[in-house]
Structures are given as C-alpha cells and as structure tokens.
Design an enzyme around this catalytic site. Sequence first.
Site: not given
Ligand code: NDP
Ligand code: OXD
Length: 312
Positions: A275, A227
Amino acid sequence: MEKSTLLIKPDPECESRWLAAMAPYADTVAVRLWPEVGAPAEVDFALLWAPPPGLLASLANLQAVFSIGAGVDNILRVPDLPRDVPLVRMVDKSLTEGMGEFVVYQCLRFHRGFHQYEAQQIARQWKAWPQTPAAQRRIGIMGLGELGGYAARQLCALGFTLRGWSRRPRAVGGVETFAGSGGLEKFLRGCDIVVCLLPLSPQTEKILNAKTLAMLPPGACVINAARGAHVDDAALLEALDRGHLKAAALDVFNEEPLPKGHPYWRHPKVTITPHAAAFTLPESAAAQVVENIRRHRRGEALSNLVDREAGY
Ligand code: NDP
Ligand code: OXD
C-alpha cells in the site's frame, strides 16, 4: 478571528511531520494530536485516516472531517460519522504525482516484459522478448478522477493507447472513454493492461471478479492501486493460474498487512507493494487543509467535498 482547533490523527510515523507542516499556520489553527484530544467540545475540525470508534461522536462541535487519504471508505464505514458534518477528501499533488509514477512504472514493466526479466535473472536465463510499440498496447484505467485522469494523461504522453471507465461520461483528451455498468464490458474487452483507480463503494466492491476478469483479452495484466476489496482474490488467482491473465501488480489487499501465508506472496505472476503506490505528504498537503478551514470560516464552500450518496 479566533483560532480553530484541529485534531490530527495521522499514522504514528507521520506525527512529527504533520506538526511541523502545520506550524506555519499557528495563527489560524491550534493543533491537537490524537490521543491528546483535550476538551472534545473545543475541537472544530478533525484530520484523520481512520477514526477510532466513538471519537467523532465525542466531538460535539465538529464542523468538518478531513481525510488524510484520497479514499474515504475508512471514514464512511464508521457508524458514528455525523450525517450533517461535511467530509472532505484529500486531493494533493503528492498523491497525484506519486500515483502517476506508480502506474507508469507498472505499465512500462508489463509492456516491456521487465517482470519476466526479473524472474529470468533469478533463474540465470538469457532470453529477450519482442518489443511491442507503445501505440499497440491498450491500457484501460478504471476511474478517471484525480488519480486516474492524471495517470491516463501521463501514459498518453508515452504513446500508449488509452481507454478509461467512469461512472458518468467523461471527456479526457486522447482517451477513449466508457461509462456506467453498460460500458464496462466493452471497456474491459479492449484492455491489454487494466489499472484500477476506483473509489471503494458498494457499486465497485469486487468489481474485478470471475465474470469481469474473463472479459479481459487473454494475456492481459491487472494493476490494482485502489483498494483490495475491488478484487475477488480467488477469481484473480484462478485467472492467473489458468493462464488467462499474464500478471498482476497489487498494491492494496483485502487484509492489510497481507497475511504471511497468503498465496500472493509467492505467486510467480504477482508483484506486491505494501500500500505504497502514493502517500499524502504533510509538507505538501497541510496548506490546503488550512485553506479549506479558512474557506469554512469565511462561509465559503469547502473544496473536495465527498458526495455521500455516491460514496466518494
Ligand atoms: P476520484 O473521486 O477523483 O475519482 C474516482 C473516479 O472513479 C471517477 O472518475 C468516478 O467516476 C469513478 N467511479 C466512481 N464510482 C464508479 C462506479 N460505480 N463506476 C464507474 N466509475 C466510478 O478519486 P481519486 O482518483 O482521487 O482516487 C481514487 C482511489 O484511489 C481512492 O478512492 C483510493 O481508494 C485510491 N488510492 C490509493 C492509493 C494507494 O496508495 N494505493 C493512494 C491514493 C488513492 P466519475 O468521474 O463519473 O465521478
Ligand atoms: C489514499 C491511500 O486513499 O493512500 O490516499 O490509499
């Protein structure tokens, strides 16, 4: 069993694809496409990216909210999101594989200096750069969840040296892992390329700021596919201009679409994508939304529930 009513509010260009993807499940779900909500009390489930103000509060019998995206920050910030209704995020191979491709591509680009060759072609400059073995390139992934974990495994398979950072300690084969705020500095100090794949939450907002960017080794590259609000733009521009960072690839921005006058557009060290790192493809994702609806109707726990306390 009576059909459930699912209200879908997708991006306008995906409306017909969602309708077509849901058609095979007509025995389970009756689909309504926003803004044709019909009688709001009849809506059992909502599938959307960003709810317009007041919509969720108007759905008196809502049983669950499904996010079209993996990130739920757009939904969590809506004031009328009912507290007691489960929120489900998107986990789908269309997103996971798409993000894997994006991250591998951007890492290879920086690793081999292809971003420099792109600029050199425009300047008609013939200059080859030394080749560094993949094992000598340390790539750090912030967020080792669905997307970060998959990208890390893809990069490991290419021979890179991987490290990862998560909220709680994680074990990912072949990846040196760090956790929590206590592990952040040690993690960042060993990243030649850092990839942000964190969810946006109060804890991760502006996590890439002047202080943390300074922890990266000189000449590091930054990739943000999570993000825009994860990045302090002024700090990133300053670190690039000062020469501390070599380059950045940004897919997400504090304001989207990126305003025409934003310095990122013309910055020689910044690559922009709109994006578009990964999309939820209705053709792939519809089946699991329906499966989750069926689970709910059978009284089983929903998959991919958001932990509202953690914010993702
Ligand atoms: P997940 O919930 O599967 O994974 C999130 C990861 O981030 C976990 O490992 C989690 O830790 C870690 N995390 C969360 N909070 C913290 C923190 N405060 N400090 C350290 N680590 C933290 O999410 P996804 O992998 O499915 O997606 C990640 C993000 O990617 C989405 O939220 C979205 O914003 C973005 N995205 C962007 C897209 C694009 O097209 N640009 C498309 C899809 C997604 P833990 O393992 O301990 O829970
Ligand atoms: C998502 C994205 O969060 O596309 O899936 O950004």
